[in-house]
Design an enzyme around this catalytic site. Structure first.
Site, PDB file in Angstrom:
ATOM      1  CG  ASP A   1       4.563  -0.740   4.724  1.00 10.30           C
ATOM      2  OD1 ASP A   1       3.589  -0.277   3.672  1.00 10.30           O
ATOM      3  OD2 ASP A   1       4.832  -0.619   5.614  1.00 10.30           O
TER       4      ASP A   1
ATOM      5  CD  GLU B   1       4.072  -2.106  -0.089  1.00 10.31           C
ATOM      6  OE1 GLU B   1       2.921  -1.378   0.670  1.00 10.31           O
ATOM      7  OE2 GLU B   1       4.304  -2.391   0.382  1.00 10.31           O
TER       8      GLU B   1
END
Length: 255
Positions: A68, A140
């Site tokens: 992220d 991610e």
């Protein structure tokens, strides 16, 4: 000797369920690495990135956390280079659009991640491999795994490969539409009533107040959904509440 403790039977069933999961084929993994433009020096990073927490302890949530942060940095750099004349606010909203769950879900579908995910039998039977949130999290995690495997430059190349064409052909005006407008349009497209905003609380002195705003939406089944946002002004709090509500509605519609 008495009967075996119940928890041992549970552990045995869990182990059996996990053992029935299909082994990731080398061919599928090679195709994924070709699509990413990165071949892992440490294949265990790739395997972990594709492992949901339901499968076992060595799951991908820590890689998702790392990915992220790397994704946000790489997207920021790509947007900074692509839209040289845009201000911070527009770039921030464009980044939020590109890293939201729906965008990452579309990337996961393009990578054909569904058959590669390692899920428990129960999660797999429940359609986990098609769930937008699980697929977005895996994207991610893959970015985080690439960073762990070969550093930021390799991860940046993967992000550029996955998002570069979208950014190059991007419509900044559409991406930067404010959250209240985006939510209202999303609701109207589904013939749902417009949202209601109300101040739930204010904190602090008059010159440095923080507002808490609740956004209420009547969902298709008639239930009232609520999301809360905070901000240094009523408007910013409403925007945050709308952003939270839009995320909840989109997640519910894809579940």
């Amino acid at each position: 000797m008495g009967p075996a403790p119940r928890h041992r039977h549970c552990e045995a069933r869990r182990a059996a369920a996990i053992s029935r999961q299909p082994t990731l084929s080398a061919d599928r993994l090679n195709r994924l690495q070709q699509a990413l433009g990165h071949h892992f020096a440490h294949p265990e990073h790739l395997q972990r990135a594709l492992t949901h927490r339901s499968f076992g302890a060595a799951h991908n949530e820590r890689l998702e956390f790392l990915g992220d942060a790397v994704l946000n940095l790489a997207i920021s750099a790509l947007l900074f280079e692509r839209f040289m004349g845009s201000d911070e606010g527009d770039l921030t909203r464009a980044r939020a659009h590109l890293v939201r769950e729906d965008s990452l879900h579309q990337v996961a579908l393009s990578l054909e991640l569904q058959p590669l995910l390692r899920l428990s039998d129960g999660e797999a039977r429940g359609g986990g491999a098609q769930r937008a949130s699980i697929l977005a999290d895996a994207v991610e995690a893959l970015i985080g795994a690439t960073f762990l495997d070969a550093g930021y430059e390799a991860a940046h190349r993967v992000v550029s490969r996955l998002f570069g064409e979208v950014i190059a052909a991007g419509d900044l005006e559409r991406w930067t539409k404010d959250a209240k407008t985006a939510l209202q349009e999303w609701l109207q497209a589904r013939k749902l009533a417009v949202p209601i905003y109300r101040i739930a609380a204010t904190h602090g002195l008059a010159h440095a107040q923080t507002f808490e705003v609740v956004c209420e939406v009547v969902a298709p089944g008639g239930q009232v959904c609520r999301a809360q946002g905070q901000g240094r002004s009523r408007r910013s709090a409403e925007q945050e509440a709308a952003r939270q509500m839009l995320g909840l509605m989109q997640e519910a519609s894809s579940a």
